[in-house]
Design a protein around this motif. Structure first.
Motif, short mmCIF file in Angstrom:
data_model
loop_
_atom_site.label_atom_id
_atom_site.label_comp_id
_atom_site.label_asym_id
_atom_site.label_seq_id
_atom_site.Cartn_x
_atom_site.Cartn_y
_atom_site.Cartn_z
N MET A 1 0.68 -0.95 -0.07
CA MET A 1 -0.30 -0.15 -0.47
C MET A 1 0.87 1.66 0.24
O MET A 1 0.74 2.18 -0.44
CB MET A 1 -0.63 0.11 1.25
CG MET A 1 -1.74 0.90 1.42
SD MET A 1 -3.28 0.46 -0.09
CE MET A 1 -4.16 0.53 0.48
N MET A 2 2.32 1.18 0.58
CA MET A 2 3.17 2.05 0.87
C MET A 2 3.26 2.54 -1.02
O MET A 2 3.36 3.85 -0.93
CB MET A 2 3.90 2.06 1.60
CG MET A 2 5.29 3.24 2.18
SD MET A 2 3.98 4.16 2.86
CE MET A 2 5.29 5.54 3.62
N SER A 3 3.91 1.47 -1.47
CA SER A 3 4.34 2.09 -2.91
C SER A 3 2.90 2.80 -3.48
O SER A 3 3.78 3.43 -4.46
CB SER A 3 3.91 0.76 -3.20
OG SER A 3 5.40 0.05 -3.21
N GLY A 4 1.76 2.63 -3.69
CA GLY A 4 0.87 3.05 -4.01
C GLY A 4 0.69 4.80 -3.56
O GLY A 4 0.63 5.62 -4.76
N PHE A 5 1.11 5.25 -2.29
CA PHE A 5 0.99 6.67 -1.67
C PHE A 5 2.00 7.27 -2.44
O PHE A 5 2.38 8.15 -2.86
CB PHE A 5 1.41 6.46 -0.47
CG PHE A 5 0.11 5.67 0.77
CD1 PHE A 5 -1.02 6.92 -0.24
CD2 PHE A 5 -0.07 4.70 1.28
CE1 PHE A 5 -2.37 6.30 0.47
CE2 PHE A 5 -1.47 4.83 1.61
CZ PHE A 5 -2.43 5.18 1.52
N VAL A 6 3.41 6.67 -2.19
CA VAL A 6 4.77 6.78 -3.47
C VAL A 6 4.52 7.33 -4.75
O VAL A 6 4.63 8.14 -5.22
CB VAL A 6 5.38 6.04 -3.31
CG1 VAL A 6 6.78 5.95 -4.11
CG2 VAL A 6 6.07 5.95 -1.13
N GLY A 7 3.43 5.65 -5.40
CA GLY A 7 3.42 6.61 -6.81
C GLY A 7 2.24 7.66 -6.69
O GLY A 7 2.63 7.98 -7.97
N ILE A 8 1.18 8.16 -6.00
CA ILE A 8 0.86 9.11 -6.10
C ILE A 8 1.89 10.54 -6.25
O ILE A 8 1.74 11.82 -6.69
CB ILE A 8 -0.28 9.82 -5.21
CG1 ILE A 8 -1.13 7.96 -5.40
CG2 ILE A 8 -0.98 10.56 -4.38
CD1 ILE A 8 -2.79 8.18 -4.60
N PHE A 9 2.42 10.53 -5.33
CA PHE A 9 3.76 11.45 -5.39
C PHE A 9 4.72 11.30 -6.26
O PHE A 9 5.04 12.85 -7.21
CB PHE A 9 4.20 11.18 -3.82
CG PHE A 9 6.00 12.29 -4.25
CD1 PHE A 9 6.01 13.38 -3.92
CD2 PHE A 9 7.31 11.68 -4.82
CE1 PHE A 9 6.54 14.32 -4.06
CE2 PHE A 9 7.93 12.67 -4.25
CZ PHE A 9 7.82 14.01 -4.31
N MET A 10 4.81 11.08 -7.43
CA MET A 10 5.62 10.04 -8.30
C MET A 10 4.30 11.29 -9.77
O MET A 10 5.09 11.37 -10.67
CB MET A 10 5.87 8.75 -8.88
CG MET A 10 7.11 8.38 -7.82
SD MET A 10 7.42 6.52 -8.19
CE MET A 10 7.29 6.41 -9.57
N ILE A 11 3.53 10.53 -9.21
CA ILE A 11 2.12 11.60 -10.71
C ILE A 11 2.40 12.89 -10.32
O ILE A 11 2.49 14.08 -11.35
CB ILE A 11 0.95 10.82 -10.66
CG1 ILE A 11 0.98 9.64 -10.69
CG2 ILE A 11 -0.08 11.69 -10.87
CD1 ILE A 11 -0.17 8.43 -10.15
N PHE A 12 2.43 13.44 -8.94
CA PHE A 12 2.21 15.28 -8.60
C PHE A 12 3.67 15.08 -9.13
O PHE A 12 3.64 16.49 -10.28
CB PHE A 12 2.03 14.93 -7.67
CG PHE A 12 -0.01 14.83 -6.96
CD1 PHE A 12 -0.39 15.28 -7.63
CD2 PHE A 12 0.31 14.43 -6.46
CE1 PHE A 12 -1.50 15.44 -7.39
CE2 PHE A 12 -1.55 13.99 -6.00
CZ PHE A 12 -2.59 14.79 -6.75
N PHE A 13 4.62 14.52 -9.11
CA PHE A 13 5.97 15.65 -9.55
C PHE A 13 6.13 15.85 -10.88
O PHE A 13 6.31 16.51 -11.36
CB PHE A 13 6.96 14.08 -8.73
CG PHE A 13 8.54 14.80 -9.37
CD1 PHE A 13 8.81 16.18 -8.81
CD2 PHE A 13 9.35 14.06 -10.20
CE1 PHE A 13 10.40 16.17 -9.33
CE2 PHE A 13 10.53 15.07 -10.57
CZ PHE A 13 11.00 16.45 -10.20
#
Length: 112
Positions: free
Chosen positions: A1-13
């Motif tokens: 699940m943590m990788s999903g939240f990191v992925g959201i950050f990567m999308i915004f970046f």
């Protein structure tokens, strides 16, 4: 699940990078689009994996009787015979066990 939240950050970046880079050069903007598309794909995969019934895990933390391996379901499981006389290691923790042991002397689980 943590990788999903990191992925959201990567999308915004990726979106911020693409907007800023589009003002400078086209090649940098293309990198931002590529980055954002990959981040979306990784995020969807990670959230689907985290919330799915049969999750993929790099570590085998459950017994096959508790939760089936989705890769074995998809590609077929190899036909292996697990006789008690062929057991040299515990399939759960990897500790060396004798052929006549019924339970692992390290983790305590019943040997197949």
């Amino acid at each position: 699940m943590m990788s999903g939240f990191v992925g959201i950050f990567m999308i915004f970046f990726g979106i911020v990078w693409t907007v800023i880079a589009s003002q400078a050069s086209g090649i940098f903007a293309l990198f931002g689009v590529f980055w954002t598309c990959m981040a979306i794909a990784i995020t969807v995969y990670n959230f689907k994996n985290a919330t799915g019934k049969n999750r993929y895990s790099a570590y085998d933390i459950t017994d096959s009787s508790e939760e089936p391996d989705p890769l074995n379901q998809k590609f077929g499981s190899p036909t292996a015979t697990n006789d008690k006389k062929d057991n040299k290691f515990c399939p759960y923790c990897g500790t060396a066990v004798e052929d006549d042991f019924e339970f692992c002397n390290n983790c305590g689980k019943k040997l197949p």
